[in-house]
Design a protein around this motif. Structure first.
Motif, short mmCIF file in Angstrom:
data_model
loop_
_atom_site.label_atom_id
_atom_site.label_comp_id
_atom_site.label_asym_id
_atom_site.label_seq_id
_atom_site.Cartn_x
_atom_site.Cartn_y
_atom_site.Cartn_z
N GLN A 57 3.01 4.71 5.55
CA GLN A 57 3.61 5.99 5.18
C GLN A 57 5.11 5.91 4.93
O GLN A 57 5.66 6.69 4.16
CB GLN A 57 3.37 7.02 6.29
N TYR A 58 5.79 4.96 5.60
CA TYR A 58 7.26 5.00 5.59
C TYR A 58 7.94 3.78 4.97
O TYR A 58 9.12 3.85 4.67
CB TYR A 58 7.79 5.21 7.02
N LEU A 59 7.22 2.67 4.86
CA LEU A 59 7.86 1.46 4.33
C LEU A 59 7.05 0.95 3.14
O LEU A 59 5.88 0.57 3.28
CB LEU A 59 7.94 0.37 5.42
N PRO A 60 7.66 0.95 1.93
CA PRO A 60 6.91 0.57 0.73
C PRO A 60 6.75 -0.95 0.61
O PRO A 60 7.65 -1.70 0.99
CB PRO A 60 7.80 1.09 -0.40
N LEU A 61 5.62 -1.39 0.09
CA LEU A 61 5.42 -2.80 -0.22
C LEU A 61 5.09 -2.91 -1.71
O LEU A 61 4.19 -2.20 -2.19
CB LEU A 61 4.24 -3.39 0.56
N GLU A 62 5.77 -3.79 -2.38
CA GLU A 62 5.47 -3.94 -3.81
C GLU A 62 4.02 -4.37 -4.01
O GLU A 62 3.35 -3.93 -4.95
CB GLU A 62 6.41 -4.97 -4.46
N SER A 63 3.52 -5.21 -3.09
CA SER A 63 2.17 -5.76 -3.27
C SER A 63 1.08 -4.70 -3.26
O SER A 63 -0.02 -4.93 -3.72
CB SER A 63 1.88 -6.82 -2.20
N ALA A 68 10.49 5.85 -5.11
CA ALA A 68 11.29 7.06 -5.36
C ALA A 68 11.92 7.57 -4.06
O ALA A 68 12.69 8.52 -4.09
CB ALA A 68 10.42 8.14 -5.97
N MET A 69 11.57 6.96 -2.93
CA MET A 69 12.10 7.41 -1.64
C MET A 69 12.90 6.30 -0.96
O MET A 69 12.52 5.13 -1.03
CB MET A 69 10.94 7.82 -0.71
N ASN A 70 13.96 6.72 -0.30
CA ASN A 70 14.73 5.79 0.53
C ASN A 70 14.04 5.61 1.87
O ASN A 70 13.12 6.35 2.21
CB ASN A 70 16.13 6.35 0.76
N ILE A 71 14.52 4.63 2.62
CA ILE A 71 13.98 4.42 3.97
C ILE A 71 14.73 5.30 4.96
O ILE A 71 15.96 5.35 4.95
CB ILE A 71 14.16 2.96 4.42
N ARG A 72 14.00 5.99 5.78
CA ARG A 72 14.57 6.60 6.98
C ARG A 72 13.42 6.72 7.97
O ARG A 72 12.40 7.35 7.68
CB ARG A 72 15.16 7.98 6.69
N ILE A 73 13.58 6.13 9.13
CA ILE A 73 12.50 6.13 10.13
C ILE A 73 13.11 6.07 11.53
O ILE A 73 14.10 5.37 11.75
CB ILE A 73 11.49 4.96 9.84
N TYR A 93 11.71 9.63 5.85
CA TYR A 93 11.33 9.80 4.46
C TYR A 93 9.95 9.18 4.23
O TYR A 93 9.73 8.01 4.52
CB TYR A 93 12.40 9.21 3.52
N CYS A 94 9.04 10.03 3.72
CA CYS A 94 7.65 9.63 3.52
C CYS A 94 7.51 9.15 2.08
O CYS A 94 7.94 9.83 1.15
CB CYS A 94 6.72 10.82 3.75
N ALA A 140 10.25 -9.61 2.28
CA ALA A 140 10.55 -9.69 0.84
C ALA A 140 9.73 -8.65 0.08
O ALA A 140 10.18 -8.07 -0.91
CB ALA A 140 10.26 -11.09 0.33
N ASP A 141 8.51 -8.41 0.57
CA ASP A 141 7.63 -7.41 -0.06
C ASP A 141 8.25 -6.01 0.06
O ASP A 141 8.18 -5.20 -0.88
CB ASP A 141 6.26 -7.48 0.65
N ILE A 142 8.84 -5.71 1.21
CA ILE A 142 9.51 -4.40 1.36
C ILE A 142 10.69 -4.34 0.40
O ILE A 142 10.90 -3.32 -0.28
CB ILE A 142 10.05 -4.17 2.80
N ARG A 143 11.47 -5.43 0.34
CA ARG A 143 12.65 -5.45 -0.53
C ARG A 143 12.25 -5.09 -1.97
O ARG A 143 12.83 -4.21 -2.59
CB ARG A 143 13.33 -6.83 -0.50
N SER A 144 11.18 -5.73 -2.49
CA SER A 144 10.80 -5.41 -3.87
C SER A 144 10.10 -4.06 -3.97
O SER A 144 10.19 -3.40 -5.00
CB SER A 144 9.99 -6.52 -4.53
N GLY A 145 9.45 -3.62 -2.89
CA GLY A 145 8.85 -2.27 -2.89
C GLY A 145 9.94 -1.21 -3.05
O GLY A 145 9.79 -0.24 -3.79
#
Ligand code: SF4
Length: 433
Positions: free
Chosen positions: A92-98, A66-71, A142-143, A56-61
């Motif tokens: 580096q590759y997966l954002p977390l809102e927290s 500004a970057m999409n996921i690609r890994i 995507y970084c 869920a943290d990734i979802r809100s991140g």
């Protein structure tokens, strides 16, 4: 010293890949086909092994990134999923809102003023004899901290972008500009990533540039070696295309380099070593440019290990960048103080030619400056002042530490515009005395 890089079947820890054999996993086409582009795919791969709160943290991140996921599966399966909050690859590759922070007030999605130095849509001409050529805006990963997040990787909820793939007709205009400006000797091809350019187009770009009489040096940039080394080993046309351009340059007494982007020793496996060994045997010179990232590589121990591994594989550790002041990745930025500490700690640990120069690419297009060459550094407000005589002898350029690293008193300066303006004027007076 002999290094033993990771060589186990680490991907078998992901339930969907527990039966994927070594040969299948190391097929670069399998990696590309199975690259992860969406949250749904992440959920399907991880729902049995990570906490739903983390997903869920990734979802809100992603809502704020500004970057999409690609890994690639290769990178994804090297993440320690028992400790995903702390893993240097996940960060580096997966954002977390927290972990995200509000953008710094002086951050800008074009923090290096590349638009201001743009010549046509594909060339950035800032330094007297060097240009940046941006032939594409797509990458194999995507970084989250990408300095060109305004261009690269497609639109997100927070950022509209004009994404483009290879369009050789548009490149001709760039080649004309380089031919017409005889002071230009050096071209960096970046963007966007060389891994997404076909063998045919690599030869077209490389040879067209080397045919321009004033061009003496060509640098191809790719993060690919850190995220998909099996392409170098398996896509023979692609690797031979680089080799052909290097050879073409050598026949003309011109230099061609490959610049890559490793940030952490964990990105290096036995397959990386094999890929770099192949490039070395083909006479291709590879240099590395890292970005200093909070919680990823901002300690002397990690940087020293990375430098040793790179040097062992024949890669020159060339630059470490202080993270640019782009929005939406504030949590990954470090202070100038940290960069100076790392510089002091790594220098002298190995040969000088294998010691990276730590640089700050200044706000408003001041260019890259060696980290200890600031005119004044005010640790209270985090503002550093710099000069860049070859780009603009009269201008003062700035860089700022993350607000989170300031004292309460320092943060208060940024909350009051009058106070901030007065403080900035005082700092300018100090260097003009
Ligand atoms: S590979 Fe380079 S250009 Fe692509 S997203 Fe990462 S930092 Fe940006």
């Amino acid at each position: 010293m002999q290094y033993n890089f990771r060589n186990d079947c680490f991907w078998n820890a992901i339930p969907a890949w527990e039966n994927i054999g070594r040969e299948a996993f190391f097929d670069y086409k399998w990696q590309l086909k199975n690259s992860i582009h969406s949250l749904d795919r992440i959920v399907s791969l991880l729902s049995d092994i990570v906490d739903p709160i983390f997903l869920a943290d990734i979802r809100s991140g992603l809502e704020k990134s500004a970057m999409n996921i690609r890994i690639t599966p290769y990178l994804f399966s090297q993440i320690d999923w028992s400790e995903p909050y702390h893993d240097p690859l996940r960060k580096q590759y997966l954002p977390l809102e927290s972990e995200m922070r509000a953008p710094h007030p002086w951050s800008d999605d074009d923090s290096l003023a590349e638009k201001q130095n743009g010549k046509g849509s594909l060339i950035v001409h800032r330094y007297p004899d060097k240009v940046l050529f941006l032939p594409i805006t797509v990458c194999p990963v995507y970084c989250m901290y990408c300095t060109r997040s305004r261009l690269v990787g497609g639109s997100t909820k927070t950022k509209e972008k004009d994404m483009y793939g290879p369009k050789p007709k548009n490149w001709t205009e760039a080649f004309h500009y380089l031919r017409d400006n005889e002071d230009i000797e050096d071209v960096v091809i970046s963007g966007g990533d060389l891994y997404q350019i076909s063998a045919k187009h690599i030869e077209l770009i490389g040879k067209s540039l080397l045919d321009i009489p004033n061009i003496r040096r060509v640098r191809f940039a790719t993060k690919g070696l850190a995220v998909l080394p099996m392409k170098v080993l398996g896509d023979h046309d692609w690797t031979n295309a680089i080799s052909n351009v290097v050879e073409y340059g050598r026949e003309k007494d011109k230099q061609v380099f490959l610049h890559t982007h490793f940030n952490h020793p964990k990105e290096i496996t036995e397959w990386t070593r094999e890929a770099l060994s192949l490039l070395f045997k083909k006479g291709i010179i590879v240099r590395n440019q890292s970005v200093l990232l909070a919680g990823v590589n901002d300690t002397p121990e990690i940087m020293k290990t990375l430098i040793k591994y790179l040097s062992y594989m024949g890669v020159q550790p060339y630059y470490i960048y202080l993270h640019d002041m782009v929005p939406y990745s504030e949590h990954l930025r470090t202070s100038l103080k940290t960069a100076v500490y790392i510089e002091k700690s790594i220098r002298g640990s190995t040969a000088g030619f294998n010691t990276p120069t730590i640089v700050c690419d200044l706000l408003m297009g001041g260019g890259k400056r060696q980290i200890c060459s600031y005119e004044y550094y005010d640790e209270l407000s985090g503002i550093s002042l710099w000069k860049s005589p070859n780009l603009d002898p009269d201008k003062i350029f700035f860089h700022c530490d993350p607000l989170d690293e300031l004292s309460k008193e320092g943060r208060e300066i940024w909350c009051d515009k009058k106070k901030l303006d007065a403080h900035k004027d005082l700092l300018i007076q100090k260097i003009n005395q």
